[in-house]
Design a protein around this motif. Sequence first.
Motif, PDB file in Angstrom:
ATOM      1  N   LEU A   1      -5.636  12.167 -10.144  1.00 29.12           N
ATOM      2  CA  LEU A   1      -5.889  10.835 -10.679  1.00 29.12           C
ATOM      3  C   LEU A   1      -5.002   9.780 -10.039  1.00 29.12           C
ATOM      4  N   ASP A   2      -3.696  10.007 -10.019  1.00 30.05           N
ATOM      5  CA  ASP A   2      -2.785   8.995  -9.506  1.00 30.05           C
ATOM      6  C   ASP A   2      -2.919   8.854  -7.994  1.00 30.05           C
ATOM      7  N   THR A   3      -2.849   7.615  -7.528  1.00 33.47           N
ATOM      8  CA  THR A   3      -2.934   7.344  -6.101  1.00 33.47           C
ATOM      9  C   THR A   3      -1.732   7.940  -5.380  1.00 33.47           C
ATOM     10  N   ALA A   4      -1.988   8.638  -4.255  1.00 36.63           N
ATOM     11  CA  ALA A   4      -0.908   9.250  -3.472  1.00 36.63           C
ATOM     12  C   ALA A   4      -0.845   8.601  -2.099  1.00 36.63           C
ATOM     13  N   HIS A   5       0.372   8.386  -1.591  1.00 40.72           N
ATOM     14  CA  HIS A   5       0.606   7.823  -0.260  1.00 40.72           C
ATOM     15  C   HIS A   5       1.342   8.852   0.598  1.00 40.72           C
ATOM     16  N   ARG A   6       0.891   9.039   1.814  1.00 41.15           N
ATOM     17  CA  ARG A   6       1.586   9.927   2.743  1.00 41.15           C
ATOM     18  C   ARG A   6       1.638   9.281   4.126  1.00 41.15           C
ATOM     19  N   LYS A   7       2.750   9.494   4.824  1.00 41.79           N
ATOM     20  CA  LYS A   7       2.865   9.021   6.196  1.00 41.79           C
ATOM     21  C   LYS A   7       2.419  10.150   7.121  1.00 41.79           C
ATOM     22  N   ILE A   8       1.475   9.859   7.999  1.00 45.06           N
ATOM     23  CA  ILE A   8       0.948  10.834   8.945  1.00 45.06           C
ATOM     24  C   ILE A   8       1.288  10.369  10.364  1.00 45.06           C
ATOM     25  N   SER A   9       1.810  11.269  11.180  1.00 45.32           N
ATOM     26  CA  SER A   9       2.117  10.965  12.580  1.00 45.32           C
ATOM     27  C   SER A   9       1.217  11.823  13.476  1.00 45.32           C
TER      28      SER A   9
ATOM     29  N   ALA B   1       3.540  -3.895   5.710  1.00 52.18           N
ATOM     30  CA  ALA B   1       2.860  -4.805   6.631  1.00 52.18           C
ATOM     31  C   ALA B   1       3.803  -5.257   7.740  1.00 52.18           C
ATOM     32  N   LYS B   2       5.076  -5.493   7.387  1.00 51.16           N
ATOM     33  CA  LYS B   2       6.060  -5.914   8.388  1.00 51.16           C
ATOM     34  C   LYS B   2       6.284  -4.831   9.434  1.00 51.16           C
ATOM     35  N   SER B   3       6.183  -3.583   9.010  1.00 50.98           N
ATOM     36  CA  SER B   3       6.395  -2.485   9.948  1.00 50.98           C
ATOM     37  C   SER B   3       5.228  -2.340  10.912  1.00 50.98           C
ATOM     38  N   GLY B   4       4.094  -2.968  10.581  1.00 51.42           N
ATOM     39  CA  GLY B   4       2.921  -2.882  11.438  1.00 51.42           C
ATOM     40  C   GLY B   4       2.202  -1.553  11.340  1.00 51.42           C
ATOM     41  N   MET B   5       2.562  -0.723  10.373  1.00 54.01           N
ATOM     42  CA  MET B   5       1.941   0.592  10.244  1.00 54.01           C
ATOM     43  C   MET B   5       0.577   0.464   9.571  1.00 54.01           C
ATOM     44  N   PRO B   6      -0.488   0.965  10.201  1.00 57.86           N
ATOM     45  CA  PRO B   6      -1.833   0.863   9.613  1.00 57.86           C
ATOM     46  C   PRO B   6      -1.943   1.663   8.317  1.00 57.86           C
ATOM     47  N   VAL B   7      -2.895   1.266   7.485  1.00 60.41           N
ATOM     48  CA  VAL B   7      -3.158   1.959   6.226  1.00 60.41           C
ATOM     49  C   VAL B   7      -4.600   2.449   6.238  1.00 60.41           C
ATOM     50  N   ILE B   8      -4.773   3.738   5.950  1.00 57.92           N
ATOM     51  CA  ILE B   8      -6.102   4.339   5.872  1.00 57.92           C
ATOM     52  C   ILE B   8      -6.286   4.884   4.464  1.00 57.92           C
ATOM     53  N   ALA B   9      -7.405   4.557   3.834  1.00 57.97           N
ATOM     54  CA  ALA B   9      -7.654   4.988   2.456  1.00 57.97           C
ATOM     55  C   ALA B   9      -8.819   5.962   2.393  1.00 57.97           C
ATOM     56  N   LEU B  10      -8.600   7.079   1.701  1.00 61.17           N
ATOM     57  CA  LEU B  10      -9.670   8.034   1.424  1.00 61.17           C
ATOM     58  C   LEU B  10     -10.381   7.596   0.154  1.00 61.17           C
ATOM     59  N   VAL B  11     -11.681   7.370   0.234  1.00 61.57           N
ATOM     60  CA  VAL B  11     -12.460   6.972  -0.937  1.00 61.57           C
ATOM     61  C   VAL B  11     -13.654   7.909  -1.059  1.00 61.57           C
ATOM     62  N   GLY B  12     -14.238   7.962  -2.243  1.00 60.58           N
ATOM     63  CA  GLY B  12     -15.407   8.809  -2.418  1.00 60.58           C
ATOM     64  C   GLY B  12     -15.574   9.259  -3.847  1.00 60.58           C
ATOM     65  N   TYR B  13     -16.670   9.941  -4.075  1.00 61.27           N
ATOM     66  CA  TYR B  13     -16.996  10.459  -5.396  1.00 61.27           C
ATOM     67  C   TYR B  13     -15.982  11.528  -5.784  1.00 61.27           C
TER      68      TYR B  13
ATOM     69  N   ASP C   1       1.460   6.338  14.001  1.00 62.61           N
ATOM     70  CA  ASP C   1       1.775   6.639  12.607  1.00 62.61           C
ATOM     71  C   ASP C   1       0.904   5.769  11.703  1.00 62.61           C
ATOM     72  N   PHE C   2       0.509   6.322  10.571  1.00 64.85           N
ATOM     73  CA  PHE C   2      -0.221   5.513   9.593  1.00 64.85           C
ATOM     74  C   PHE C   2       0.045   6.039   8.192  1.00 64.85           C
ATOM     75  N   ILE C   3      -0.221   5.188   7.206  1.00 69.63           N
ATOM     76  CA  ILE C   3      -0.103   5.577   5.807  1.00 69.63           C
ATOM     77  C   ILE C   3      -1.486   5.991   5.328  1.00 69.63           C
TER      78      ILE C   3
ATOM     79  N   ASP D   1       7.348   5.891  -8.079  1.00 72.23           N
ATOM     80  CA  ASP D   1       6.443   5.853  -9.225  1.00 72.23           C
ATOM     81  C   ASP D   1       4.995   5.796  -8.780  1.00 72.23           C
ATOM     82  N   PHE D   2       4.781   5.449  -7.496  1.00 68.70           N
ATOM     83  CA  PHE D   2       3.424   5.336  -6.997  1.00 68.70           C
ATOM     84  C   PHE D   2       3.087   6.447  -6.019  1.00 68.70           C
ATOM     85  N   ALA D   3       4.073   7.106  -5.436  1.00 72.47           N
ATOM     86  CA  ALA D   3       3.797   8.100  -4.400  1.00 72.47           C
ATOM     87  C   ALA D   3       4.794   9.233  -4.461  1.00 72.47           C
TER      88      ALA D   3
END
Length: 452
Positions: A258-266, A199-211, A272-274, A239-241
């Motif tokens: 199953l496990d949540t994955a985080h990636r930085k996309i430019s 949050a301090k970095s100001g980088m937006p977060v986008i989440a993929l959701v769905g069935y 840039d966003f997570i 441990d999370f990404a």
Amino acid sequence: MLRFNENNEIIRDDEYRAIVVGLQWKEDIARSMDELEGLCEADGIQVVGRVEQSLDRPNTATLIGSGKVAELAELVTGMEVDTVVFNHELSGIQIRNLEDALGVRVIDRTILILDIFADRATSREGKLQVELAQLQYRIPRLTGFGKSLSRLGGGIGTRGPGEKKLETDRRHIERRIDDIKAELAKLAETRKTQKRSRAKSGMPVIALVGYTNSGKSAIMNRLITSFQEEADLNKAQSDFAEESGKTVKSQDMLFATLDTAHRKISLEKGMDFILIDTVGFVSGLPHNLVEAFKSTLEEVKDADLLIHVVDSANVGAASSDKTGPVEDRDFQIEVTNRVIGQLGAGNTKTLMAYNKIDIATDKPIDSSGHDTVYISARTGEGIDILVEKIKAAVFGGMIETSLLIPYDKGNIVSYLCDNAKIDSMDYKENGTLLAGSFKPEDYGRYRQFEVK
């Protein structure tokens, strides 16, 4: 397919044969029975038969009627079945009564889903969350499970905690539940710290959701490969990404990941966003599982944008009343929206992404009111439109202006070159003139250097 031997050691057995059983009493079960077969396949179980019964109300002793139980027992013997999977949640007494009558292991939809999750969890947190859900589900059913465990010595539904833990007394299991909750709380605090750092970095977060199996992981991989970003995303959160820039597992199977994955996309300079790939949803997702994963799924609530991925090709089969096809994709949208609402993210800005458009028989008509895009993660069709919509939704508020930064504040120039979209840079007499588009928070921080 994993199971436990008499020494509680994991072994593999790919020979499970099952009959799936459904009770029709409230709503048409054709869709959920098809899905149950898919869940069995995802867990390495071969479905060799399907039994359905219509009743005004469930039988309290065996869920289905006594005559249907006798018919099922004959099928079990004749088809050499070792497992019967019910589409509805069973009580411990019902499990015991059915196993007495059928002579084979009896599990329900919830046990099956928990078993799949136990097999797919890879992170420490994911494994703990699944074990918590398993133990909470099994505590009130120890009577039924005790008999099946003594008969078969492990198997479907015993993955994770294992038979030895389930045969211990209730107090011991409750202590284990308390221990897991305490450990999960510590992991949740670690995630909160990482979240504050992002949050301090100001980088937006986008989440993929769905069935589940709608193609979320495939979309993430398409964006990763389209915008190769090798920047390291805080190795402390390993441990999370997984490592940034690394693709995730994508397979045409329910709950392939199953496990949540985080990636930085430019996307480009200053954009840039997570990107977060969350666990897929499914109808009848066990309440204990939703609760156990809530701390992980809460990242959805904090996202700046949700990309709701829908399987465009999933139209479904004919409904029982012959009025036409069951719109599975509409049903899956409804299930996903329900879970998103439970997580408190119902009002988050959402982009509907209809995936697999390359194999869809028709173009879905969206009635959600959200912005919509039609794509194929496999062929890349529509990905460029998806990217433009992400830019508009997340970076559309960027402010175009010019900032004259004094030469003694070179660190600001360096920061803005990395985090803003700089169109030109000129060296003036009293500083560096940067012209471009700036994030609102950066503009607010450095607006004293603005030049009209």
